[in-house]
Design an enzyme around this catalytic site. Structure first.
Site, PDB file in Angstrom:
ATOM      1  N   HIS A 372       0.798  -1.230   0.000  1.00  0.00           N
ATOM      2  CA  HIS A 372       0.000   0.000   0.000  1.00  0.00           C
ATOM      3  C   HIS A 372       0.824   1.270   0.000  1.00  0.00           C
ATOM      4  CE1 HIS A 372      -4.184  -1.260   0.601  1.00  0.00           C
ATOM      5  NE2 HIS A 372      -3.681  -2.322   1.187  1.00  0.00           N
ATOM      6  N   LYS A 563      -8.383  14.244   4.085  1.00  0.00           N
ATOM      7  CA  LYS A 563      -7.544  13.040   4.099  1.00  0.00           C
ATOM      8  C   LYS A 563      -6.623  13.167   5.303  1.00  0.00           C
ATOM      9  CE  LYS A 563      -6.149  14.223  -0.091  1.00  0.00           C
ATOM     10  NZ  LYS A 563      -6.218  12.943  -0.821  1.00  0.00           N
ATOM     11  N   ARG A 564      -5.884  12.108   5.642  1.00  0.00           N
ATOM     12  CA  ARG A 564      -4.937  12.233   6.735  1.00  0.00           C
ATOM     13  C   ARG A 564      -3.954  13.366   6.460  1.00  0.00           C
ATOM     14  NH1 ARG A 564      -4.998   8.473  11.190  1.00  0.00           N
ATOM     15  NH2 ARG A 564      -3.011   9.435  11.702  1.00  0.00           N
ATOM     16  N   LYS A 569       1.170  14.349   1.272  1.00  0.00           N
ATOM     17  CA  LYS A 569      -0.119  14.704   0.658  1.00  0.00           C
ATOM     18  C   LYS A 569      -0.198  16.201   0.348  1.00  0.00           C
ATOM     19  CE  LYS A 569      -2.739  10.881   2.820  1.00  0.00           C
ATOM     20  NZ  LYS A 569      -3.530  10.236   1.760  1.00  0.00           N
ATOM     21  N   THR A 673      -8.155   6.820  -2.423  1.00  0.00           N
ATOM     22  CA  THR A 673      -9.523   6.405  -2.720  1.00  0.00           C
ATOM     23  C   THR A 673     -10.461   7.586  -2.542  1.00  0.00           C
ATOM     24  OG1 THR A 673      -9.680   5.612  -0.441  1.00  0.00           O
ATOM     25  CG2 THR A 673      -9.294   3.954  -2.154  1.00  0.00           C
ATOM     26  N   LYS A 677     -13.971   8.821  -4.640  1.00  0.00           N
ATOM     27  CA  LYS A 677     -15.262   9.194  -4.049  1.00  0.00           C
ATOM     28  C   LYS A 677     -15.728  10.544  -4.586  1.00  0.00           C
ATOM     29  CE  LYS A 677     -13.638   7.055   0.248  1.00  0.00           C
ATOM     30  NZ  LYS A 677     -12.998   7.415   1.530  1.00  0.00           N
TER      31      LYS A 677
END
Ligand SMILES: *Cc1c(COP(=O)(O)O)cnc(C)c1O
Length: 828
Positions: A372, A563-564, A569, A673, A677
């Site tokens: 992952h 998101k985290r 990110k 993901t 969405k």
């Protein structure tokens, strides 16, 4: 039941049929559950009582199906999938289970007849937050898809007493509160203490002579009980119910007694607490595992219990073990459950007395591994010292696996010592450790990445030697999300619009959304679609007002990054965009009348020990409180950061979003993901060529996606040349002004030290190349503004995003796993 009824009497074998699926039937069952389950009448029931009675009523409807499926799983000799995952980020269960059982309308009417608003009861449910983020949510989507596709499956995991912490903000800084999700009990779980497994730890190993055969055995020092808790995983309106089995740790009696008998009551209690700590709390680090002993205990605890469960429940006692690959496949969700590999070998060789080579051949067909990540710090390693102390026999087995493996490597590649060292399952630096990803790769029949780009980088960059050694082992399965939760339930207005156009089949056949392409050209459909988005924004506005006291202004573009919180990110890139826009206004370089009104919504938890991530959260809140209160901005920009982003909030925010921020440094986000969405709910993406963004853009088309930033090869070549963030700072006046504004204390009441570590990290280190992508990002945001000005064209693009993203259903992901890895089929 007559008291002479024998256990083999048909009435004892068959489950009792569900109550009638009518409003009256539902009311009666609900009232019964209130009376006999909660001990109250309708007139004196609390909201909690009513929620529990409702949940139990839904359970009653699903129960016969579940019992039947459990029976069939024991009887039918089909191959089953054991999905091993340390995390399941389930979200609330009530609505999902109502939808799956087709009872949503009946329940609504039945409750109305009792004078109860279903929506009020929905709010009573505390979501089980048994995961950190994407990885745990993926596991939840996958088990939903398997149930909906009728594939027998048990999801195995840990019943953490405390899930992911509840985030609050104190003066703009994250504070963590314990998530006591079980404090009122959970109506969805079924405890089976009688089915507890004993899980051992510590001690030593010894060899012995077993009628001429030398064997090893493990003499453990202590053990705990693993108590299974079962949860229903209902398929979508197909009468199927799979099982999620989560293990909870309790002290063993023998363990207590030994100490207790020595007269040391305090010690006995302490020992009990020690054992029960194992399933006490979810580790809150996402992508940055800590080598903590308790974490290894958790991992071994749940996989050892699950393997025993498979042998107990799925297989007859006399089962021919060489046929195991025909009956079972264990899917390893990341490295967290990889200790299952030596445990499986230990069971086969030490307990079932199988020959090593035969056992290894079976093992290599019974496991598959999903990787992952691409971040080196996310690849788990366990110090040999720790692993050997906790699981001495497993360490021996790992050594033996490694020895045999390295012999085979030498055979194939020659005595290339450097390569041998690189490929060894045992790493030597900084301390002698077991590399769990390597162990999983050696043991797994297949190793899959989670998006095309990620799988390619796994093959070419992360594990190239393994790819060469095992041709064909590395494959891709792109992630997906369940359309039941993330479209049908979370976006009822859009679902209604789609169903009006296409019928209901899309919920289980998401590629049918393609048929919406034609509707994108229909002005009336576009108007309806725009109305749906506007209605979702109003709903979100209500939620945020009630939840956080926020006001969402009409006519704003909703620009969302949820998101985290992780540096890769790049929430900082988003912050710099906001600060740049704000600075433009207050310096007078941009007329406030020319600014496209935007509300920026953030949602993000930081790992409690991740200092830089917490600083960034603080900065986002600080920027928000300045920007939101500066009259010069005239309300054109707003920054909202509702605390405690979780599945429930995701379900509210995503359907309302106009713009989806997917801005990680290329080559760092394995898949994502959240990106899927958003696209499925008609948000346009601004994103880098990273993870599944690549595939989203290919599907929706360049015209319907705002691409920016370096590609992965460009990132590599900039690193190779020597990346100097300060040169980007010097070259771009907008970047300079924004960073200077932060450094000058504009968002910290003049305090220049508060956010200095963030600024200097960007200027002198910037591992994730925020400054290198800044100007491309600002440029892409200008294009977003221009595009948003033409609302009708924007809506058309949004419809095309929905129409072209059916590929990202987790049903498709599951089909890919079935065809390429598991070789199972829907059965019964
Ligand atoms: C989908 C989801 C995630 C994953 O989001 P990414 O943007 O892919 O990192 C994390 N948390 C929650 C609550 C989610 O629903």
């Amino acid at each position: 039941m007559p008291d002479h009824l024998h256990p083999t009497h048909p009435l004892a074998l068959a489950p009792v049929a569900a109550p009638p699926s009518t409003v009256d039937g539902f009311v009666r069952e609900f009232l019964l559950n209130l009376n006999s389950g909660r001990g109250v009448t309708l007139s004196n029931a609390s909201a909690t009582d009513k929620y529990f009675a409702l949940a139990h009523t839904v359970r009653d409807y699903l129960m016969a199906r579940w019992l039947e499926d459990l029976r069939r799983q024991r009887e039918v000799q089909d191959k089953g999938v054991a999905y091993l995952s340390a995390e399941y980020l389930l979200g609330r269960q009530l609505d999902n289970n109502l939808l799956a059982s087709g009872l949503s309308e009946i329940a609504e009417e039945a409750l109305a007849a009792c004078g109860i608003d279903l929506d009020v009861l929905r709010q009573q449910e505390v979501e089980p937050g048994l995961g950190n983020g994407g990885l745990g949510r993926l596991a939840a989507c996958f088990i939903d898809s398997l149930a909906t596709m009728g594939v027998p499956n048990v999801g195995y995991g840990i019943r953490y007493e405390y899930g992911i912490f509840r985030q609050t903000f104190v003066d703009g800084q994250q504070a963590e509160q314990p998530d006591a999700w079980l404090s009122l009990g959970s109506p969805w779980e079924f405890a089976h203490p009688e089915g507890a497994q004993t899980i051992a730890f510590g001690g030593h190993t010894e060899t012995y002579d077993d009628e001429g055969v030398p064997r090893s055995r493990w003499i453990p020092a202590w053990n705990v009980q693993a108590v299974p808790y079962n949860y229903m995983v209902p398929g979508y309106q197909n009468g199927r119910v799979n099982t999620l089995r989560l293990w909870s740790a309790v002290a063993t009696n023998s363990f207590d007694l030994r100490v207790f008998n020595s007269g040391d009551y305090e010690e006995a209690v302490r020992a009990q607490t020690y054992a029960e700590n194992i399933s006490k709390v979810l580790y809150p680090e996402d992508s940055t595992p800590q080598g903590k002993e308790l974490r290894l205990q958790q991992q071994y605890f749940f996989v050892a219990a699950s393997i025993r469960d498979v042998f107990d429940v799925m297989l007859p006692a006399d089962f021919e073990l060489t046929n195991l690959p025909e009956r079972i496949i264990f899917q390893l969700n990341d490295t967290h459950p990889v200790i299952a590999v030596p445990e499986f070998m230990r069971v086969l060789v030490d307990e079932k007395k199988m020959d090593w080579d035969a056992a290894w051949a079976v093992t290599q067909q019974c496991f598959a591994y999903t990787c992952h990540t691409l971040l080196p710090e996310a690849l788990e390693v366990w110090p040999v010292e720790l692993l050997g102390r906790l699981l001495p026999r497993h360490l021996e087995i790992i050594y033996r696996i490694n020895e045999d493996f390295l012999v085979a490597v030498r055979e194939k590649f020659g005595d290339d010592e450097m390569r041998i060292r690189d490929m060894s399952i045992i790493g030597e630096h900084p301390v002698r450790s077991v590399r769990m990803a390597y162990l999983a790769t050696v043991a797994g029949a297949k190793v899959n990445g989670v998006a095309e780009l990620h799988s390619q980088l796994l093959r070419d960059k992360v594990l190239p030697d393994f790819n060469e050694f095992y041709p064909g082992k590395f494959i891709n399965v792109t992630n997906g999300v369940t359309p039941r939760r993330f479209v049908r339930l979370s976006n009822p207005s859009l679902s209604g619009l789609i169903t009006d156009a296409l019928g209901t089949g899309w919920v289980t056949d998401l590629e049918r959304l393609r048929e919406l392409e034609a509707y994108a050209e229909d002005p009336e459909f576009r108007t309806q679609f725009a109305e749906v988005k506007a209605a979702n924004k109003r709903l979100l506005s209500d939620v945020l007002r009630e939840r956080d006291g926020f006001e969402v202004s009409d006519g704003h573009m909703l620009d969302v990054m949820v998101k985290r919180l992780h540096e890769y990110k790049r929430q900082m890139l988003k912050v710099l965009h906001i600060v740049t826009t704000y600075e433009g206004i207050i310096s007078g370089r941009v007329a406030v009348g020319d600014v496209q009104p935007r509300t920026f919504i953030f949602g993000a938890k930081a790992a409690p020990g991740y200092v830089m991530a917490k600083r960034i959260i603080h900065l986002i809140n600080a920027v928000g409180s300045v920007v939101n209160n500066d009259p010069r901005v005239e309300g054109k920009l707003k920054v909202l950061f509702p605390p405690n982003y979780n599945v429930t909030l995701a379900e509210r925010v995503i359907p309302a979003a106009d713009l989806s921020e997917q801005i990680s440094l290329a080559g760092k986000e394995a898949s994502g993901t959240g990106n899927m969405k958003f696209a499925l709910n008609g948000a346009l993406t601004i994103g880098t060529d990273d993870g599944a963004n690549v595939e989203i853009r290919e599907l929706v088309g360049d015209d319907n996606f705002f691409l920016f930033g370096m590609s992965e090869p460009e990132v590599e070549s900039l690193w190779a040349k020597g990346y100097k963030p300060s040169s980007f700072y010097n070259a771009d006046s907008g970047l300079r002004r924004s960073l200077d504004l932060i450094a000058a204390g504009a968002f910290s009441g003049g305090d220049r030290s508060m956010f200095e570590p963030i600024v200097s990290n960007l200027l002198y280190d910037d591992r994730f190349m925020v400054l290198a992508d800044y100007s491309a990002y600002i440029g892409a945001q200008a294009k977003v503004d221009a595009a948003y000005a033409d609302q009708d064209a924007w809506t058309r693009s949004a419809i095309l995003n929905v129409a072209r993203c059916g590929y990202f259903s987790s049903d498709r992901s599951m089909r890919d796993y079935i065809e390429r890895i598991w070789h199972t089929a829907p059965s019964f």
